[in-house]
Scaffold this motif. Structure first.
Motif, PDB file in Angstrom:
ATOM      1  N   UNK A 181      55.239  -9.839 -40.936  1.00  0.00           N
ATOM      2  CA  UNK A 181      54.095  -9.284 -41.656  1.00  0.00           C
ATOM      3  C   UNK A 181      52.811  -9.771 -40.990  1.00  0.00           C
ATOM      4  N   UNK A 182      51.765  -8.957 -41.065  1.00  0.00           N
ATOM      5  CA  UNK A 182      50.481  -9.336 -40.491  1.00  0.00           C
ATOM      6  C   UNK A 182      49.345  -9.101 -41.454  1.00  0.00           C
ATOM      7  N   UNK A 183      48.394 -10.052 -41.497  1.00  0.00           N
ATOM      8  CA  UNK A 183      47.217  -9.897 -42.338  1.00  0.00           C
ATOM      9  C   UNK A 183      45.973 -10.179 -41.505  1.00  0.00           C
ATOM     10  N   UNK A 184      44.876  -9.503 -41.835  1.00  0.00           N
ATOM     11  CA  UNK A 184      43.613  -9.714 -41.142  1.00  0.00           C
ATOM     12  C   UNK A 184      42.485  -9.336 -42.090  1.00  0.00           C
ATOM     13  N   UNK A 185      41.319 -10.004 -41.908  1.00  0.00           N
ATOM     14  CA  UNK A 185      40.177  -9.714 -42.787  1.00  0.00           C
ATOM     15  C   UNK A 185      39.423  -8.460 -42.388  1.00  0.00           C
ATOM     16  N   UNK A 186      39.734  -7.884 -41.220  1.00  0.00           N
ATOM     17  CA  UNK A 186      39.003  -6.720 -40.730  1.00  0.00           C
ATOM     18  C   UNK A 186      39.750  -5.424 -41.028  1.00  0.00           C
ATOM     19  N   UNK A 187      39.232  -4.593 -41.932  1.00  0.00           N
ATOM     20  CA  UNK A 187      39.857  -3.284 -42.153  1.00  0.00           C
ATOM     21  C   UNK A 187      39.884  -2.439 -40.879  1.00  0.00           C
ATOM     22  N   UNK A 192      43.176   0.148 -36.732  1.00  0.00           N
ATOM     23  CA  UNK A 192      43.562   0.328 -35.332  1.00  0.00           C
ATOM     24  C   UNK A 192      45.049   0.021 -35.146  1.00  0.00           C
ATOM     25  N   UNK A 193      45.517  -1.081 -35.771  1.00  0.00           N
ATOM     26  CA  UNK A 193      46.922  -1.443 -35.652  1.00  0.00           C
ATOM     27  C   UNK A 193      47.846  -0.413 -36.264  1.00  0.00           C
ATOM     28  N   UNK A 194      47.478   0.102 -37.420  1.00  0.00           N
ATOM     29  CA  UNK A 194      48.326   1.107 -38.072  1.00  0.00           C
ATOM     30  C   UNK A 194      48.402   2.388 -37.269  1.00  0.00           C
ATOM     31  N   UNK A 195      47.326   2.690 -36.566  1.00  0.00           N
ATOM     32  CA  UNK A 195      47.339   3.889 -35.731  1.00  0.00           C
ATOM     33  C   UNK A 195      48.191   3.680 -34.479  1.00  0.00           C
ATOM     34  N   UNK A 196      48.059   2.490 -33.870  1.00  0.00           N
ATOM     35  CA  UNK A 196      48.805   2.209 -32.644  1.00  0.00           C
ATOM     36  C   UNK A 196      50.276   1.944 -32.911  1.00  0.00           C
ATOM     37  N   UNK A 197      50.559   1.225 -34.019  1.00  0.00           N
ATOM     38  CA  UNK A 197      51.928   0.784 -34.307  1.00  0.00           C
ATOM     39  C   UNK A 197      52.233   1.004 -35.783  1.00  0.00           C
ATOM     40  N   UNK A 198      52.447   2.245 -36.179  1.00  0.00           N
ATOM     41  CA  UNK A 198      52.612   2.562 -37.609  1.00  0.00           C
ATOM     42  C   UNK A 198      53.842   1.937 -38.245  1.00  0.00           C
ATOM     43  N   UNK A 199      54.787   1.474 -37.456  1.00  0.00           N
ATOM     44  CA  UNK A 199      55.998   0.892 -38.021  1.00  0.00           C
ATOM     45  C   UNK A 199      55.818  -0.564 -38.434  1.00  0.00           C
ATOM     46  N   UNK A 200      54.727  -1.189 -38.042  1.00  0.00           N
ATOM     47  CA  UNK A 200      54.498  -2.589 -38.383  1.00  0.00           C
ATOM     48  C   UNK A 200      53.918  -2.725 -39.793  1.00  0.00           C
ATOM     49  N   UNK A 201      54.065  -3.920 -40.364  1.00  0.00           N
ATOM     50  CA  UNK A 201      53.678  -4.172 -41.746  1.00  0.00           C
ATOM     51  C   UNK A 201      52.333  -4.907 -41.769  1.00  0.00           C
ATOM     52  N   UNK A 202      51.251  -4.173 -42.057  1.00  0.00           N
ATOM     53  CA  UNK A 202      49.892  -4.714 -42.051  1.00  0.00           C
ATOM     54  C   UNK A 202      49.338  -4.818 -43.466  1.00  0.00           C
ATOM     55  N   UNK A 203      48.403  -5.762 -43.653  1.00  0.00           N
ATOM     56  CA  UNK A 203      47.660  -5.854 -44.914  1.00  0.00           C
ATOM     57  C   UNK A 203      46.277  -6.427 -44.624  1.00  0.00           C
ATOM     58  N   UNK A 204      45.290  -5.959 -45.391  1.00  0.00           N
ATOM     59  CA  UNK A 204      43.923  -6.467 -45.259  1.00  0.00           C
ATOM     60  C   UNK A 204      43.733  -7.646 -46.204  1.00  0.00           C
ATOM     61  N   UNK A 205      43.160  -8.734 -45.680  1.00  0.00           N
ATOM     62  CA  UNK A 205      42.827  -9.892 -46.506  1.00  0.00           C
ATOM     63  C   UNK A 205      41.616  -9.543 -47.370  1.00  0.00           C
TER      64      UNK A 205
END
Length: 335
Positions: A181-187, A192-205
């Motif tokens: 899982x990945x989290x970042x404070x920058x929407x 950008x990550x969801x567009x490049x790698x839609x299969x990864x699990x992202x969340x905004x802090x």
């Protein structure tokens, strides 16, 4: 930051009494006074200068004042320019309101820049504007050491804190890890990550460093080039404490971050910031508007309270702005 806002008919003595009571327990290292044009007489400005010279004073735009004419002769600054390049703002016009600020001139600029830097260092989320604009285009390069992943189960629960656009997450996937899982404070970076790698699990802090996970949710946490973006000591300690909370006992914390550089360019940046703003040494502002920090390795080790460092290595990397620099990686186990 504390703001008092009252109707214009409010008695001044009432406001002053309230302000004094509210600030009784504050410890202030720098005060910047902001007044409207009703308080910008020659006598009042002279009084403000005697108090330290750090102030913002509005004034009439066409009253023959030399500073107002100087400001009007400059191109208007956008709100973004004023917020991200305060070093360029001695006195000028900020659109769209076109308020004219008497700056003090160099003294006010230095005081205001100090206040902004200190505010940023106290607030992990305060550089979101940078990461959602300039930062969203950056390329991050800190490498994952595959030797440190040997013996780690491929079903290990992994969190990449400050994942950016997911580069490290994708690399972990290439090494066979299935629960990342990945989290970042920058929407912006998350988008950008969801567009490049839609299969990864992202969340905004939403409220960094707080994480929306119960204790012991992860077996491994990665913290790649994040502490360099968190200049304040207390904010760094709060971040590591939160990561320790969500890390299971015996879990691994993998840190990769920048160390103090010995080249002339960086030494000059450290010295300039230290002379103007004091500690911690190693903090500086990049040319494109970020506030960053390089660390003594001992500082990073000391930050990992409650952990045992099991491995360490120094590496060469290319920074997000294209400079070759030295970094350190620490692998630590939670006690």
């Amino acid at each position: 930051m504390r703001v008092w806002c009252r109707p214009g008919s409010t008695n001044d003595q009432q406001i002053l009494s309230e302000v004094k009571d509210d600030m009784r327990d504050w410890k202030l290292g720098r005060v910047i006074t902001v007044v409207d044009r009703g308080f910008s007489s020659v006598d009042n400005l002279a009084c403000l200068r005697r108090a330290g010279g750090h102030f913002i004073a509005g004034m009439r735009m066409r009253d023959g004042n030399a500073l107002a004419e100087q400001a009007l002769s400059r191109p208007p600054l956008s709100a973004w320019e004023a917020a991200t390049d305060l070093r360029a703002l001695t006195c000028g016009i900020i659109g769209p309101t076109r308020a004219c600020f008497e700056s003090g001139v160099e003294q006010w600029r230095a005081g205001f820049w100090r206040a902004v830097c200190c505010t940023r260092m106290k607030d992990l989320g305060s550089q979101v504007a940078y990461w959602d604009s300039v930062g969203v285009t950056k390329t991050f390069t800190h490498p994952v050491n595959p030797d440190w992943l040997e013996g780690v189960s491929r079903t290990t629960r992994i969190l990449d804190y400050g994942c950016g656009y997911g580069r490290v997450m994708a690399e972990l996937g290439e090494h066979g890890f299935t629960d990342v899982s990945g989290v970042d404070l920058s929407p912006g970076l998350i988008a950008r990550g969801r567009q490049l790698m839609p299969d990864l699990r992202f969340a905004v802090l939403e409220s960094p460093p707080e994480l929306a996970y119960p204790p012991a949710s992860f077996d491994m946490v990665l913290l790649f080039a994040v502490l360099t973006c968190v200049p304040d000591d207390d904010a760094q300690r709060a971040l590591v404490a939160e990561l320790s909370r969500v890390l299971a006992p015996g879990g691994l914390l993998y840190v990769s971050d920048m160390i103090l550089q010995d080249d002339e360019r960086n030494q000059g940046r450290y010295a300039a910031h230290a002379q103007q703003f004091g500690t911690p040494y190693g903090v500086f502002a990049t040319d494109d508007g970020a506030v960053c920090r390089h660390h003594d390795i001992a500082e990073l080790r000391a930050l990992l309270l409650g952990f045992d460092v099991v491995d360490e290595r120094q590496i060469d990397i290319v920074t997000m702005n294209g400079h070759r620099s030295q970094a350190v990686q620490l692998l630590a186990r939670k006690r």
